[in-house]
Design an enzyme around this catalytic site. Structure first.
Site, PDB file in Angstrom:
ATOM      1  N   SER A 121      52.769  35.852  50.537  1.00  0.00           N
ATOM      2  CA  SER A 121      51.852  36.181  49.443  1.00  0.00           C
ATOM      3  C   SER A 121      52.622  36.389  48.140  1.00  0.00           C
ATOM      4  O   SER A 121      53.266  35.479  47.645  1.00  0.00           O
ATOM      5  CB  SER A 121      51.003  37.395  49.820  1.00  0.00           C
ATOM      6  OG  SER A 121      49.763  37.342  49.168  1.00  0.00           O
ATOM      7  N   LYS A 173      30.132  50.175  37.351  1.00  0.00           N
ATOM      8  CA  LYS A 173      31.211  51.097  37.029  1.00  0.00           C
ATOM      9  C   LYS A 173      31.655  51.838  38.300  1.00  0.00           C
ATOM     10  O   LYS A 173      30.859  52.502  38.952  1.00  0.00           O
ATOM     11  CB  LYS A 173      30.751  52.092  35.964  1.00  0.00           C
ATOM     12  CG  LYS A 173      31.790  53.143  35.607  1.00  0.00           C
ATOM     13  CD  LYS A 173      33.026  52.503  35.005  1.00  0.00           C
ATOM     14  CE  LYS A 173      34.061  53.562  34.628  1.00  0.00           C
ATOM     15  NZ  LYS A 173      35.309  52.960  34.149  1.00  0.00           N
TER      16      LYS A 173
END
Length: 302
Positions: A121, A173
């Site tokens: 990765s 949010k």
């Protein structure tokens, strides 16, 4: 006090005195050894050499390490760079910042990545910034993809009778957090961010490694490959280690006979204890835990 007791007490005092002097001498010798070793390193760094840096463990955004790479790029005594990588990846920004720094250095000086046990990765992304990637035949590499993990304590809180009430400016949010199940809309929006970051990662691999469409599609599924398979797919260039890296550099630029010198950033630390309790502050345990909850180029290997 008998004569025997007095003699014994004096012998104890002499033994303590000798022990103190021995400890003092030992500390002095260690200090002298450290100074000599450090002076030797500084002497080597002041002449032409091949620099060696190591990326070990999870990757974070480390300003000092990035500064080190830029300084190596500007240092006229550094003729080439070997990067040892043994990492499952880490934060997106951490891997990106090292990739950018190494890419700039590689435009000026030859560089080689030597993959260790794992270079997956974000660890592989960093390797792609160098001119050549060398891997052991059984190195685990690849895992090209992006992951977002988040712990959720909502069921536990419900079982023990605790409610967490939230007032927010909009539905998205802090939509993924410890205390509530994310909504379908929140998951969709975060998936879009993951997809965008993945396309960026995939594009870098395609550009740097010049893979065929078939191989690019295979390596972009998030799978892990051995070094042997990675070489067949075009993810790595050679099977080997540091010896092969030095040989490549000798063919690329005249580095024959140059010493190999280790460079580390001022805050480099390889221990898990230092990673968690960095700067002696236990509050970093929570900060590092929460930082792991963000978008990551990370491969989970057991």
């Amino acid at each position: 006090m008998s004569i025997e007791a007095e003699v014994f007490e004096q012998a104890k005092k002499r033994a303590r005195r000798k022990g103190f002097l021995f400890a003092l001498l030992l500390v002095f010798l260690i200090l002298i050894t450290f100074i000599i070793f450090n002076s030797f390193l500084e002497f080597e760094r002041k002449g032409p050499h091949i620099a060696r840096i190591k990326i070990d463990g999870p990757i974070f955004d480390d300003i000092n390490f990035n500064r080190l790479i830029y300084e190596l790029g500007l240092n006229p005594n550094v003729k080439a760079l070997i990067v040892h990588i043994n990492s499952p990846g880490g934060s997106v920004v951490g891997a990106e910042s090292i990739f950018v720094a190494l890419s700039e250095l590689s435009r000026e000086k030859p560089s080689v990545s030597v993959l260790g046990e794992t270079a997956t990765s974000g660890g592989y992304l960093i390797a792609a910034a160098t001119d050549k990637i060398i891997s052991r035949s059984n190195t685990l590499t690849g895992s090209i993809g992006v992951i977002l993990q988040y712990p959720n304590l909502s069921k536990l809180l419900k079982n023990i009778g605790i409610d967490v009430n939230t007032i927010r400016s909009s539905d998205l949010k802090a939509s993924i957090n410890l205390f509530e199940q994310p909504t379908a809309k929140a998951i969709e929006k975060h998936q879009q961010v993951i997809d965008e970051t993945f396309l960026w990662f995939k594009g870098i691999v395609a550009e740097k490694r010049k893979l065929s469409d078939i191989n690019l599609e295979e390596v972009s599924q998030g799978g892990v490959f051995t070094g042997r398979k990675a070489k067949k797919l075009g993810l790595v260039d050679l099977i080997g280690g540091e010896r092969e890296a030095i040989k490549y550099l000798e063919e690329k630029v005249d580095t024959r006979g140059l010493p190999l010198v280790d460079w580390t950033s001022s805050t480099a630390s390889s221990s898990l204890f230092d990673l968690i309790f960095r700067q002696g502050d236990i509050s970093n345990l929570g900060k590092n835990f929460l930082s792991n909850s963000g978008f990551r180029l990370y491969s989970i290997l057991f």
